[in-house]
Motif scaffolding. Structure first.
Motif, mmCIF file in Angstrom:
data_model
loop_
_atom_site.group_PDB
_atom_site.id
_atom_site.type_symbol
_atom_site.label_atom_id
_atom_site.label_comp_id
_atom_site.label_asym_id
_atom_site.label_seq_id
_atom_site.Cartn_x
_atom_site.Cartn_y
_atom_site.Cartn_z
ATOM 1 N N LEU A 110 0.837 -1.198 0.000
ATOM 2 C CA LEU A 110 0.000 0.000 0.000
ATOM 3 C C LEU A 110 0.869 1.243 0.000
ATOM 4 C CD1 LEU A 110 -2.818 -0.958 2.532
ATOM 5 C CD2 LEU A 110 -2.973 -0.733 0.049
ATOM 6 N N GLY A 111 1.928 1.209 0.825
ATOM 7 C CA GLY A 111 2.844 2.339 0.920
ATOM 8 C C GLY A 111 3.501 2.620 -0.427
ATOM 9 N N LEU A 112 3.951 1.534 -1.076
ATOM 10 C CA LEU A 112 4.619 1.700 -2.372
ATOM 11 C C LEU A 112 3.640 2.203 -3.429
ATOM 12 C CD1 LEU A 112 6.965 -1.414 -2.527
ATOM 13 C CD2 LEU A 112 7.577 0.968 -2.163
ATOM 14 N N LEU A 113 2.405 1.726 -3.357
ATOM 15 C CA LEU A 113 1.388 2.183 -4.291
ATOM 16 C C LEU A 113 1.151 3.681 -4.100
ATOM 17 C CD1 LEU A 113 -0.707 1.259 -6.429
ATOM 18 C CD2 LEU A 113 -2.367 1.165 -4.566
ATOM 19 N N ALA A 114 1.044 4.097 -2.824
ATOM 20 C CA ALA A 114 0.830 5.516 -2.519
ATOM 21 C C ALA A 114 2.005 6.340 -3.038
ATOM 22 C CB ALA A 114 0.662 5.709 -1.013
ATOM 23 N N LEU A 115 3.212 5.827 -2.835
ATOM 24 C CA LEU A 115 4.415 6.532 -3.284
ATOM 25 C C LEU A 115 4.385 6.680 -4.810
ATOM 26 C CD1 LEU A 115 7.134 7.557 -2.002
ATOM 27 C CD2 LEU A 115 8.135 5.484 -2.929
ATOM 28 N N GLY A 116 4.035 5.578 -5.480
ATOM 29 C CA GLY A 116 3.967 5.595 -6.937
ATOM 30 C C GLY A 116 2.952 6.610 -7.439
ATOM 31 N N LEU A 117 1.781 6.630 -6.790
ATOM 32 C CA LEU A 117 0.740 7.580 -7.180
ATOM 33 C C LEU A 117 1.217 9.007 -6.978
ATOM 34 C CD1 LEU A 117 -2.510 5.893 -5.841
ATOM 35 C CD2 LEU A 117 -1.870 6.323 -8.220
ATOM 36 N N LEU A 118 1.926 9.235 -5.860
ATOM 37 C CA LEU A 118 2.431 10.573 -5.545
ATOM 38 C C LEU A 118 3.397 11.039 -6.630
ATOM 39 C CD1 LEU A 118 2.285 12.632 -3.096
ATOM 40 C CD2 LEU A 118 4.557 11.758 -2.535
ATOM 41 N N VAL A 119 4.336 10.148 -6.991
ATOM 42 C CA VAL A 119 5.324 10.493 -8.015
ATOM 43 C C VAL A 119 4.619 10.786 -9.338
ATOM 44 C CG1 VAL A 119 7.192 9.561 -9.421
ATOM 45 C CG2 VAL A 119 7.223 9.238 -6.947
ATOM 46 N N TRP A 120 3.673 9.916 -9.667
ATOM 47 C CA TRP A 120 2.941 10.061 -10.928
ATOM 48 C C TRP A 120 2.186 11.395 -10.961
ATOM 49 C CZ3 TRP A 120 -2.538 9.768 -11.656
ATOM 50 C CH2 TRP A 120 -2.921 9.735 -13.007
ATOM 51 N N SER A 125 1.464 16.840 -12.887
ATOM 52 C CA SER A 125 1.128 18.231 -12.618
ATOM 53 C C SER A 125 2.244 19.165 -13.079
ATOM 54 C CB SER A 125 0.805 18.444 -11.137
ATOM 55 O OG SER A 125 1.957 18.235 -10.377
ATOM 56 N N SER A 126 3.498 18.694 -12.988
ATOM 57 C CA SER A 126 4.573 19.592 -13.434
ATOM 58 C C SER A 126 4.560 19.704 -14.948
ATOM 59 C CB SER A 126 5.935 19.091 -12.934
ATOM 60 O OG SER A 126 6.306 17.941 -13.652
ATOM 61 N N ARG A 127 4.184 18.624 -15.626
ATOM 62 C CA ARG A 127 4.096 18.688 -17.080
ATOM 63 C C ARG A 127 3.016 19.680 -17.490
ATOM 64 N NH1 ARG A 127 3.177 13.226 -18.968
ATOM 65 N NH2 ARG A 127 5.151 12.810 -17.946
ATOM 66 N N LEU A 132 1.099 25.049 -19.541
ATOM 67 C CA LEU A 132 0.363 26.272 -19.238
ATOM 68 C C LEU A 132 1.238 27.482 -19.500
ATOM 69 C CD1 LEU A 132 -1.776 25.937 -16.015
ATOM 70 C CD2 LEU A 132 -2.484 26.509 -18.342
ATOM 71 N N SER A 133 2.490 27.449 -18.996
ATOM 72 C CA SER A 133 3.345 28.626 -19.111
ATOM 73 C C SER A 133 3.657 28.905 -20.576
ATOM 74 C CB SER A 133 4.620 28.445 -18.296
ATOM 75 O OG SER A 133 5.331 27.350 -18.813
ATOM 76 N N ALA A 134 3.696 27.854 -21.408
ATOM 77 C CA ALA A 134 3.976 28.069 -22.823
ATOM 78 C C ALA A 134 2.802 28.754 -23.512
ATOM 79 C CB ALA A 134 4.281 26.738 -23.493
ATOM 80 N N ASP A 135 1.612 28.388 -23.053
ATOM 81 C CA ASP A 135 0.411 28.957 -23.675
ATOM 82 C C ASP A 135 0.116 30.368 -23.177
ATOM 83 O OD1 ASP A 135 0.214 26.683 -24.981
ATOM 84 O OD2 ASP A 135 -1.366 25.796 -23.739
ATOM 85 N N GLU A 136 0.759 30.722 -22.066
ATOM 86 C CA GLU A 136 0.407 31.992 -21.431
ATOM 87 C C GLU A 136 0.598 33.172 -22.383
ATOM 88 O OE1 GLU A 136 1.041 31.738 -16.628
ATOM 89 O OE2 GLU A 136 2.705 32.122 -17.944
#
Lengths: 161, 185
Positions: A110-120, A125-127, A132-136
């Motif tokens: 469960l912990g690893l799944l949560a970690l994976g989801l967090l990274v994903w 979100s950073s992508r 967004l900044s390119a379209d601004e």
């Protein structure tokens, strides 16, 4: 011909059979079912990774005999599990009970799944932020700078021609 | 910072390698054996039993052997490691350690011959022909040795042959501690 081919194909899919040699007699199919469920679920204490049904060690034979007699005596599944754990500890259960010692085992996935989801989620979100900044829309100052640069280029081009 | 992130897999690899190397070293030096199973009986009373004595078949129960600190040694004539262990048990017995034994899933005649020929380090030998007492103790094979204190509580279990090194490391300190506790209750 067809039959031979079919049986050859079926043989490819044959499931691994347990290596139990003894045959025990049961009064009801349910007892037999419970016995087989137990020998699949209980681990041979002498072996590194074998269940009772797959192990030919002396201790596994003893435990199978004990299991058979307990089932025939009408002991419940819980009583049998308690009996085994009292003697061989949690090790004997292939599905260890949840305790402070086994918490890591149970919670790690469960912990690893949560970690994976967090990274994903962070990567996604950073992508999105980059897009967004390119379209601004450019700010007023940037636009003036851009126009100046372009005008500059245009003048230089004219001079050259 | 972004650059350093590239080294993350290497860091993980180094950490894991260190852990595995450490465990492997402990296996090599004998500190840790993955096949050792913690006994479920530790700090619990020795289970009740009635088993015949090997010598004359008279029934022995738990209360007849509990009362002072002793070793409970599980052995059998079919067990090669027990041959290896036997001289050390004789030495312990000569030093005054009480050793009760369980002849585990064995033949009585062969076992009697063994003790007559090789010497008998045991104050008493129980004959567990079908392995039922072994089952109650959680025995997985032979030899195994349990340390039982004066109150009849199992304090330690060792799987494998006893020898001086193991005695000094595992048994002697525990016995010293138990004796110290016993004298100052």
């Amino acid at each position: 011909m067809k039959r031979i081919v079919l049986s050859c194909v079926l043989a490819l899919f044959s499931l691994a059979a347990g290596a139990v040699i003894e045959t025990y007699q049961f009064d009801t199919p349910l007892q037999q079912q419970r016995y087989h469920a137990f020998i699949e679920e209980l681990r041979c204490p002498k072996c590194q990774n074998q269940n009772l049904s797959g192990s030919d060690s002396a201790i596994s034979k003893d435990l199978r005999r004990q299991l058979h007699s307990m089932i025939m005596e009408g002991k419940s599944d819980i009583e049998i599990t308690q009996y085994m754990v009292a003697r061989y500890g949690d090790f004997i259960l292939y599905r260890p009970r949840f305790s402070s010692q086994t918490a890591v085992l149970w919670l790690m996935p469960l912990g690893l799944l949560a970690l994976g989801l967090l990274v994903w989620w962070r990567m996604a979100s950073s992508r999105k932020r980059v897009q967004l900044s390119a379209d601004e829309v450019l700010s007023q100052r940037d636009q003036e700078r851009l126009r100046a640069l372009l005008d500059d280029d245009a003048e230089r081009a004219e001079e050259r021609s | 910072m972004q650059r350093l992130k590239l080294f993350l897999p290497l860091l993980v690899f180094v950490l894991l390698a260190a852990v595995f190397f450490g465990v492997e070293r402990r296996v090599m030096t004998g500190d840790y054996a993955p096949t050792d199973l913690p006994s479920a009986l530790i700090d619990k009373p020795l289970p009740d039993f009635v088993e015949p004595a090997l010598s004359d078949g008279r029934p022995i129960n738990k209360s007849q052997i509990v009362g002072e600190l002793f070793l409970l040694n599980v052995w059998a004539t079919w067990c090669p490691t027990c041959h290896f262990e036997h001289p050390f048990l004789l030495k312990l017995a000569a030093e005054g350690i009480k050793i009760v034994s369980i002849d585990y899933k064995d033949e009585a005649e062969a076992a009697k011959r063994w003790l007559a020929e090789k010497g008998d380090p045991y104050s008493l030998t129980l004959f567990d022909e079908d392995g039922s007492l072994g089952l109650d103790l959680g025995v997985t094979g032979a030899p195994e040795t349990y340390l039982v204190d004066a109150a009849g509580m199992v304090r330690f279990r060792y799987q494998g042959a006893l020898e001086q090194k193991i005695w000094d490391k595992e048994f002697a300190p525990r016995i010293a501690e138990l004796n110290a506790q016993g004298s100052t209750p």
